[in-house]
Design a protein around this motif. Structure first.
Motif, short mmCIF file in Angstrom:
data_model
loop_
_atom_site.label_atom_id
_atom_site.label_comp_id
_atom_site.label_asym_id
_atom_site.label_seq_id
_atom_site.Cartn_x
_atom_site.Cartn_y
_atom_site.Cartn_z
N PRO A 841 0.75 -1.16 -0.03
CA PRO A 841 0.04 -0.23 0.03
C PRO A 841 0.96 1.27 0.09
O PRO A 841 2.10 1.18 0.54
CB PRO A 841 -0.87 -0.21 1.22
N VAL A 842 0.30 2.35 -0.46
CA VAL A 842 0.96 3.53 -0.79
C VAL A 842 0.17 4.53 0.18
O VAL A 842 -1.12 4.41 0.35
CB VAL A 842 1.19 3.99 -2.20
N GLY A 843 0.78 5.76 0.33
CA GLY A 843 0.07 7.00 1.11
C GLY A 843 -0.30 6.62 2.31
O GLY A 843 -1.39 7.06 2.63
N VAL A 844 0.37 6.09 3.12
CA VAL A 844 0.01 5.87 4.44
C VAL A 844 -0.16 7.15 5.25
O VAL A 844 0.98 7.80 5.32
CB VAL A 844 0.81 4.66 5.06
N GLN A 845 -1.30 7.32 5.83
CA GLN A 845 -1.15 8.65 6.73
C GLN A 845 -1.84 8.29 8.02
O GLN A 845 -2.58 7.39 7.93
CB GLN A 845 -2.18 9.65 6.13
N ALA A 846 -1.40 9.05 8.91
CA ALA A 846 -1.59 8.65 10.33
C ALA A 846 -2.42 10.13 10.73
O ALA A 846 -2.06 10.85 10.67
CB ALA A 846 -0.69 8.44 11.42
N SER A 847 -3.66 10.04 11.24
CA SER A 847 -4.56 11.25 11.53
C SER A 847 -4.93 10.95 13.09
O SER A 847 -5.33 9.99 13.58
CB SER A 847 -5.76 11.38 10.78
N ILE A 848 -4.23 12.11 13.87
CA ILE A 848 -4.54 11.80 14.96
C ILE A 848 -5.85 12.20 15.71
O ILE A 848 -6.39 13.45 15.21
CB ILE A 848 -3.44 12.78 16.05
N LEU A 849 -6.56 11.48 16.39
CA LEU A 849 -7.93 11.59 16.72
C LEU A 849 -8.19 12.03 18.05
O LEU A 849 -9.00 12.92 18.77
CB LEU A 849 -8.98 10.56 16.50
N SER A 850 -7.21 11.22 19.07
CA SER A 850 -7.41 11.46 20.51
C SER A 850 -6.12 10.99 21.28
O SER A 850 -5.14 10.75 20.46
CB SER A 850 -8.48 10.96 21.20
N HIS A 851 -6.22 11.08 22.46
CA HIS A 851 -5.10 10.56 23.17
C HIS A 851 -4.68 9.26 23.24
O HIS A 851 -3.64 8.87 23.43
CB HIS A 851 -5.11 11.24 24.79
N ASP A 852 -5.58 8.37 22.58
CA ASP A 852 -5.32 7.08 22.57
C ASP A 852 -5.86 6.49 21.17
O ASP A 852 -6.09 5.17 20.81
CB ASP A 852 -5.97 6.34 23.74
N THR A 853 -6.07 7.31 20.27
CA THR A 853 -6.73 6.62 18.79
C THR A 853 -6.21 7.67 17.76
O THR A 853 -5.87 8.63 17.95
CB THR A 853 -8.38 7.14 19.00
N HIS A 930 3.95 8.32 10.63
CA HIS A 930 4.28 8.72 12.11
C HIS A 930 3.19 9.51 12.50
O HIS A 930 2.56 10.20 11.93
CB HIS A 930 5.75 9.28 12.47
N GLY A 931 2.87 9.20 13.87
CA GLY A 931 1.80 10.14 14.42
C GLY A 931 2.15 10.24 16.09
O GLY A 931 2.44 8.95 16.59
N THR A 932 1.92 11.20 16.74
CA THR A 932 2.05 11.47 17.91
C THR A 932 0.58 11.74 18.79
O THR A 932 0.02 12.27 18.29
CB THR A 932 3.17 12.48 18.45
N THR A 933 0.25 10.71 19.49
CA THR A 933 -1.00 11.00 20.18
C THR A 933 -1.21 12.22 21.25
O THR A 933 -0.02 12.65 21.58
CB THR A 933 -1.44 9.76 21.06
N PHE A 934 -2.41 12.82 21.33
CA PHE A 934 -2.45 13.64 22.11
C PHE A 934 -1.93 13.76 23.50
O PHE A 934 -2.15 12.29 24.07
CB PHE A 934 -3.75 14.67 21.78
N GLU A 935 -1.80 14.74 24.17
CA GLU A 935 -1.41 14.57 25.63
C GLU A 935 -2.93 14.30 26.38
O GLU A 935 -3.76 14.68 26.01
CB GLU A 935 -0.76 15.78 26.13
N LEU A 936 -2.68 13.62 27.52
CA LEU A 936 -3.52 13.57 28.54
C LEU A 936 -3.07 13.82 30.05
O LEU A 936 -1.95 13.98 29.94
CB LEU A 936 -4.10 12.07 28.48
N VAL A 937 -3.87 14.26 30.86
CA VAL A 937 -3.56 14.40 32.35
C VAL A 937 -2.76 13.21 32.78
O VAL A 937 -3.00 12.21 32.37
CB VAL A 937 -4.80 14.88 33.18
N PRO A 938 -1.59 13.57 33.55
CA PRO A 938 -1.17 12.38 34.17
C PRO A 938 -2.01 11.34 35.01
O PRO A 938 -2.91 11.76 35.55
CB PRO A 938 0.01 12.81 34.95
#
Length: 1411
Positions: A841-853, A930-938
């Motif tokens: 597959p080509v054009g792999v994209q990662a869309s950040i939706l939330s802190h765990d998704t 690559h994608g970095t999930t959003f932060e969440l409270v400790p």
């Protein structure tokens, strides 16, 4: 008579009639006609309703005696009142001329002087009540049996007997069953009283248990059935003394098969005799019965079992077991429980038209299964072509005619009783046609298809309506010569064909067709006569098909010639099939029985038979099922294993034989074992069929034993396993400690597996129960597998090729796991490439939706342009994070071009790649996204919190911690909570904010020898995490110096005099300058003050007051409260330490250009907090006063406590580069004073103190001291210090709130202080004294009087606060310029009061100094 009176009362209650009407109105609908409550209504048609007509009371079975009177109750309800008649044995009774029988007003039958003799029984029989309403119809009640007890006849009489004392005895007295209720016993011609020890069984038998001397005597039984009593023979019962010798155990009375109806009571008799006296126990279906705790099961005298309120679950085989310790005997009997017929579904009232077909539904239950018959208006319905019984119990009426109207009753009957339920059928008249043209007769009615059992009719539209799109049609048909006509309607308008089903072969039918439009039915077509085809004469099903098992491998099947066989039967075909399979076999049979051999043992088979004649196969019989007989198992038990437990026992484990070889229900296992030496005896042990292990104990030490196991069925013992040997330990092994390390570990890597082999620990004296193998890439803790202690190798499967695995091996026992042995191996590379890989597959994209998704999307170049998936390909998404480095990939499959990855860690960088698979072909992995999930409270608190005391400063502690394990984002700061009360509310704890990712913090001026509790909370951009557990720390017992350093060599009294004198002089100078500045106030300055007041007044929690009133030099401020503060994006307080200048040379004059922006210098510092950041146990929260900690130093030292309150509403916090003009020192300006307040906090200290999570003010205090450590060593040039003030103050806004002071003096001499001028020397890091939270100042416009006060309050005792006196003050000219922007203005009378008060204060000071 009671039932008669009750029925009359019931009839007289209005609520009863209302209930009956509601009940009738609630009945459910029935067949293809209109049901109750839904009569078809049409214009001009009279509406007929159902008439309530039912029995209120029905007769019940009755037992009577000769010469007595009997009432058979019956009462029916209807309007008008019904006529009641009675039938006996199916024949109506003529009650008019009968002297003994008469009809009571409510309909009950009264029989007086019942007649009954051996040859004349006119009153005994079955009675039935018949109710008739002329205009409605007739209903009949259930039948009731009247039994008349006959003349007493003894079938067995008591016999003389003897019984040993303490044993059981019985006396028979059996009469005809209907007279049992009339039997009683006499002892010595006196009525015998029955109790728990002496009882009468339902058969009339007398049972005496635990006989005593008083039981001896003459006995006879008496039957009293209305006539003279009849006596049995009189016999003697002798009670003999206990011979104390053993006698045989025998049954005096055994249980016999019984049949009872649900709800009745039953007694299963069982009496045994013998010495010692036996005890009786009962079992049902091999399960012991608990007669002690059960309410329904009672053990009667002698051992008989009574069951109350019998249910269906009580049916079964009961075993009576008698045991006297020497022998055991048992007897059994079958209890059959029957149930009267009950209706699950009753018939419902039906509306219908003539020629329609209807079905009355009736569903019943009972045991035995009830038979159902139907009655119409009291007459039996005989099944015919038009009255049919369908679905076992339902009545179908075809082709209704007017005479079919009336009441239909469903009567269910079995051996126990009978019941009836009825419904009404109303035939409605067809509605008259409305005004309008009616269609003419359909044309050209023909039978287009004629078969044996159906005919298809077609026609053309009527001439009156050539199109006929809106016409519906009804086809009426009947057998030739039969007046009853049936109807079949077309399914939708315009349809001109109908297929008539369920006809009889070779039968003539008459058909006619009518068309209907919206106005009504039109003319009928001419009758059409059609004869069905004759049916091929095939045999019917063979009756009485039976099958029984002849042996474990054969079944015999028998049947009879079909009754409806048309033509000579040529042969039969017998079909049979093993249950659970779908392969049916057959065999040709010429006779009426056949035995099938070679079947599987103890296996269920189904059989059916089809008869053949010259026309072919006939109708098949229903299947019958039977199971072959059981046999001994044909195979031995499986997986026999031995486990040596210790030196004297071996545990045996096994599994049952394969199901196909069990050949019956396994009832047990036979274990045989012997010593391995020759000619040793074989020991045999039996265990139950559910037991799959057995511990063999009592063996010899260090001896080898052979074991084998065989399975048992009721037929015998099957083959045994091969002998398996094991040797007991020479001595018991040690299991008080864990095993030692295995002596060796070897690994052999393959492509996707690793073969692990090992040898046991060298110390064989410690028990080893098994081995634990751990393995993983880079770490052996990823997965763990446990194997048996006898195993010496294991193959680890499903590994990744070319991967480095670490493997550990540990021996374990019941105590725990031993020392591990480590080894590593690298799996071999995969050398078999995919011959034709697919395109990745080509054009792999990662869309950040939330802190765990994260949503992963991609494209597939091997798909068409529209990217539509039409084949069975699927995609594999894999992802991982590089923290920690050895994290394994996780995979998921998807059938679309996107996938939602959930369950990720917050604030974590993940890499994703996708692979496509189609059949056996797969692509390589795509390029990673690559994608970095959003932060969440400790989600976890800081860990490893420790508190230590600072060396040389016992009042200063250092708090250290580690970041949370689940920070879920970049840690932006921490909050330290501490308190002396661990149970205090959290809002009462003191707060210490720490900015940035620092992991240590100092807290000063704690009370010595006092326990403190500390909690830490981490913060990131999303908010606060949970608090850590409270950590306790007790401050040490140290020096009394407030600064933790040696006391100054100066005499404390002299120091006090100097400080007071300098303070008084400073106050006088300040007052003179204030008066001078007030008179020089210009109109321009007033406008400026108004603007400043407007700005500062916009924050309601910043200390401004509506009533502007000058304070009394802060002397009378006994108690102040810290106001709530607003939130802001940067609510971080500034912690400052305020040292006291030592001499006048330390005071640096300040340029008056700073006055306009003097309010800005509070918390607008940025940077990194220094490692030695200082704070105090003072009011870190602004909600309520905190505690005052005691000084331990003597004499008391003056204190300056400064508390800036933050303007949390002001978002304009700037870091000024000019603040760096003096790198060693920065000064926080008091908004109410023209002088900067000297501080010992460095720039980095302030920078890291500006961020706060909780909206709380910071309290910064610094005690004054005459010690040389207050301000020593390094001195800053005055110019540097001044320039830093000038530069920084010019850039700041004027919206900051004021620092506030909380003054709680306890001495007549009020607390006061002057602002401390920043000394030129370097900052010091001496701890400040604790103080209480401070309050907002009274007004913003009195800055000249805003000073920090010294408070020396303590918890246990109070000391008067001491003023801080500075030797000299700034020049008057500079001071005047600084006061130009002040909003303070005093009237002369106010100044006079202040001066007068000051004079009194000076007197007090002089008194103190002289003392």
């Amino acid at each position: 008579m009671a039932a008669e009176r009750g029925a009359r009362r019931l009839l007289s209650t209005p609520s009863f009639w209302l209930y009956c009407l509601l009940l009738l109105g609630r009945r459910a609908p029935g067949a293809a006609a209109a049901r109750s409550g839904s009569a078809p209504q049409s214009p001009g048609a009279s509406i007929r309703t159902f008439t309530p007509f039912y029995f209120l009371v029905e007769p019940v079975d009755t037992l009577s005696v000769r010469g007595s009177s009997v009432i058979l109750n019956c009462s029916a309800y209807s309007e008008p009142s019904p006529k009641i008649e009675w039938k006996k044995d199916g024949t109506f009774l003529n009650l008019v001329s009968d002297d003994r029988r008469q009809l009571l007003p409510d309909g009950s039958l009264f029989i007086s002087n019942v007649v009954h003799s051996k040859h004349n029984k006119p009153d005994e029989g079955y009675y039935q009540c018949v109710a008739t309403v002329e205009s409605l119809g007739t209903i009949i009640s259930r039948t009731a049996k009247l039994i008349v007890a006959g003349l007493p006849r003894f079938t067995s009489q008591p016999e003389p007997s003897s019984v040993y004392a303490g044993n059981n005895a019985i006396l028979n007295c059996e009469v005809n069953a209907d007279l049992v209720p009339f039997v009683r016993w006499e002892q010595n011609r006196q009525p015998l009283l029955l109790d728990d020890r002496v009882i009468k069984l339902p058969s009339g038998m007398l049972v005496i248990s635990n006989a005593t001397e008083g039981d001896g005597g003459l006995y006879r039984c008496v039957v009293e059935s209305g006539g003279p009593p009849k006596y049995s023979d009189e016999v003697e019962l002798k009670v003999l003394p206990d011979p104390e010798v053993i006698s045989d155990l025998v049954f005096l009375k055994q249980p016999s098969p019984l049949v009872r109806v649900i709800g009745q009571d039953v007694v299963l008799p069982c009496v045994a005799s013998g010495l010692p006296t036996p005890t009786i126990k009962w079992m049902k279906n091999e399960e012991a019965l608990d007669t002690e705790s059960s309410e329904r099961l009672v053990l009667l005298a002698g051992g008989s079992l009574e069951i109350s309120d019998v249910t269906e679950d009580d049916a079964g085989t009961y075993f009576c077991i008698a045991d006297n310790g020497n022998e055991t005997i048992e007897a059994q009997a079958e209890l059959t429980v029957q149930a009267q017929p009950e209706f699950l579904k009753q018939p419902t009232n039906i509306y219908a038209h003539e020629s329609m077909d209807i079905v009355f539904e009736c569903e019943v239950t009972g045991k035995p299964t009830p038979t159902v018959k139907w009655v119409k208006n009291g007459d039996m319905v005989i099944p015919s072509d038009y009255f049919k019984i369908v679905k076992e119990h339902n009545l179908q009426v075809l082709g209704l005619v007017k005479s079919d109207e009336g009441f239909y009753q469903c009567i269910a009957e079995n051996d126990v009783g009978n019941a009836q339920a009825g419904a009404q059928l109303i035939i409605l008249e067809h509605a008259p046609a409305t005004t309008g043209p009616l269609p003419s007769a359909p044309r050209d009615v023909v039978a287009s298809l004629v078969s044996t059992r159906f005919i298809k009719l077609t026609w053309r539209t009527p001439a009156s309506d050539p199109h006929g799109d809106n016409l519906t049609y009804s086809v009426f048909y009947t057998k030739e010569g039969i007046a009853r006509e049936r109807v079949e309607n077309t399914s939708h308008p315009g349809e001109m064909q109908v297929t008539i089903q369920n006809l009889m072969p070779a039968t003539v039918y008459i058909f006619r067709v009518m068309a209907q439009n919206k106005h009504g039915s039109g003319e009928s077509s001419a009758p059409l006569r059609v004869e069905t085809q004759p049916e091929v004469q095939l045999p019917g099903p063979a009756p009485n098909l039976r099958a029984y098992a002849a042996s474990p491998t054969s079944i015999t099947v028998t049947w009879e010639t079909p009754v409806s066989g048309n033509g000579e039967i040529q042969n039969y075909k017998l079909y049979y099939m093993e249950k659970g399979t779908d392969k049916e076999q057959d065999v040709d049979v010429s006779s009426h029985s056949y035995t099938i051999n070679g079947l599987k043992k103890y296996t269920e088979y189904s059989f059916r038979v089809v008869a053949y004649n010259k026309h072919g196969p006939g109708v098949s019989t229903p299947d019958v099922a039977v199971r072959t007989l059981s046999d001994v198992p044909s195979a031995a038990p499986q997986n026999l294993s031995l486990e040596v437990r210790n030196s004297k026992s071996i545990m045996i484990h096994w599994q049952p034989p394969a199901p196909a070889t069990q050949n019956g229900q396994i009832t047990g296992y036979k274990i045989r074992y012997r010593k391995a030496s020759r000619k040793s005896d074989v020991t045999e042990t039996l265990v139950s069929g559910t037991q799959l292990s057995q511990l063999i104990e009592g063996l010899d030490r260090g001896t080898e034993y052979n074991f084998r196991v065989a399975a048992l069925t009721i037929n015998g013992t099957g083959p045994a396993t091969d002998w398996l040997s094991a040797e007991t330990f020479e001595s018991d092994l040690d299991e008080t400690r864990v095993p030692e390390v295995p002596s060796s570990l070897h690994v052999r890597p393959l492509v996707t597996s690793i073969v692990v082999s090992w040898t046991p620990p060298e110390n064989q004296n410690i028990v080893v129960r098994g081995y634990a193998i751990g393995y993983g890439i880079g770490s052996p803790h990823a997965q763990t597998i446990k194997v048996d202690y006898k195993q010496r190798y294991y193959t680890i499967e499903n590994l990744d090729p070319s991967s480095h695995y670490v493997i550990t091996l540990k021996a374990f026992n019941n105590v725990g796991e031993g020392i591990p042995l480590y080894e590593s191996a690298v799996t071999r590379p995969h050398t078999v490439p995919d011959p034709t890989p697919m395109m990745p597959p080509v054009g792999v994209q990662a869309s950040i939706l939330s802190h765990d998704t994260i949503r992963i999307t991609w494209a597939d170049n091997s798909l068409p342009k529209h990217q539509k998936i039409t084949d069975s390909r699927y995609y594999t998404v894999r992802w991982k994070t590089n923290i920690p480095a050895n994290t394994k990939y996780k995979n998921a499959n998807a059938t679309t071009l996107s996938y939602l990855v959930t369950g990720l860690k917050p604030n974590t960088l993940y890499e994703f790649s996708v692979m496509v698979t189609k059949g056996r072909r797969s692509s390589t992995w795509s390029m990673t996204a690559h994608g970095t999930t959003f932060e969440l409270v400790p989600t976890s608190p800081p860990k490893d919190v420790t508190v230590v005391s600072k060396e040389g400063k016992p009042k200063t502690i250092i708090v250290n911690w580690q970041p949370p394990s689940e920070a879920n984002g970049k840690i932006t700061g921490y909050i330290i909570y501490y308190s002396t009360d661990v149970n205090a509310e959290i809002h009462d704890w003191v707060i210490e904010p720490v900015v940035g990712n620092r992991l240590t913090h100092q807290i000063q001026e704690l009370t010595l020898d006092t326990p403190y509790y500390f909690k830490i909370q981490a913060r990131n951009s999303k908010g606060m995490g949970p608090m850590s557990e409270a950590v306790q720390f007790r401050t040490p017992k140290g020096s009394n110096s407030p600064h933790g350093s040696p006391t100054s060599p100066l005499d404390s009294n002299m120091l006090l005099v100097i400080i007071v004198s300098v303070g008084v002089i400073t106050i006088v100078v300040v007052v003179i300058i204030a008066v001078f500045c007030t008179r020089r106030t210009t109109s321009h300055q007033k406008k400026k003050r108004a603007a400043c007041k407007s700005v500062n007044g916009s924050h309601k929690y910043k200390g401004n007051s509506k009533d502007v009133k000058p304070p009394d030099l802060w002397i009378h401020h006994e108690r102040l409260e810290l106001k709530p503060i607003d939130k802001s994006p940067d609510p971080n307080p500034i912690m400052t330490d305020t040292p006291i200048p030592r001499n006048s040379q330390d005071i640096t004059p300040v340029d008056n250009s700073m006055d306009s922006n003097i309010h800005q210098r509070r918390n607008s510092y940025r940077g990194h907090e220094s490692e030695d950041s200082m704070s105090t146990l003072a009011g870190r929260r602004g909600m309520r006063p905190k505690m005052m900690m005691p000084f331990d130093s003597q004499p008391p030292q003056p204190v300056i406590s400064a508390h800036p309150i933050h303007s949390l509403d002001n978002p304009h916090h700037h870091f000024h580069s000019s603040s760096l003009a003096s790198p060693a020192r920065s000064h926080l300006y008091h908004p109410g004073s023209p002088w900067p307040i000297g501080t010992s906090m460095s720039l980095s200290d302030r920078a890291n103190s500006t961020e706060s999570v909780r909206n709380t003010p910071s309290t910064d205090t610094m005690p004054a001291s005459s010690s040389q450590t207050c301000c020593t060593d390094h001195q800053d040039p005055e110019g540097a210090t001044s320039s830093s003030y000038l530069a920084s103050s010019q850039e700041e806004d004027s919206g900051q709130s004021l620092p506030t002071a909380h003054v709680r003096p306890s001495h007549p001499l009020k607390s006061f202080a002057v602002p401390a001028i920043p000394p030129p020397g370097p900052p010091t890091y001496d701890p400040a004294l604790p103080s209480t939270p401070l309050l907002s100042q009274q007004a913003l416009n009195h800055h000249i009087h805003s000073v920090k006060t010294a408070s020396i309050g303590t918890l246990g005792r109070s000391r008067p606060p001491m003023p801080v006196v500075v030797p000299s003050a700034p020049e008057v000219q500079e001071t005047t310029r600084m006061l130009e922007d002040s909003e303070s203005s005093y009237e002369p009378d106010e100044l006079t009061k202040e001066m007068a008060h000051l004079e009194g204060l000076m007197k007090d000071l002089n008194a103190i100094t002289t003392a």
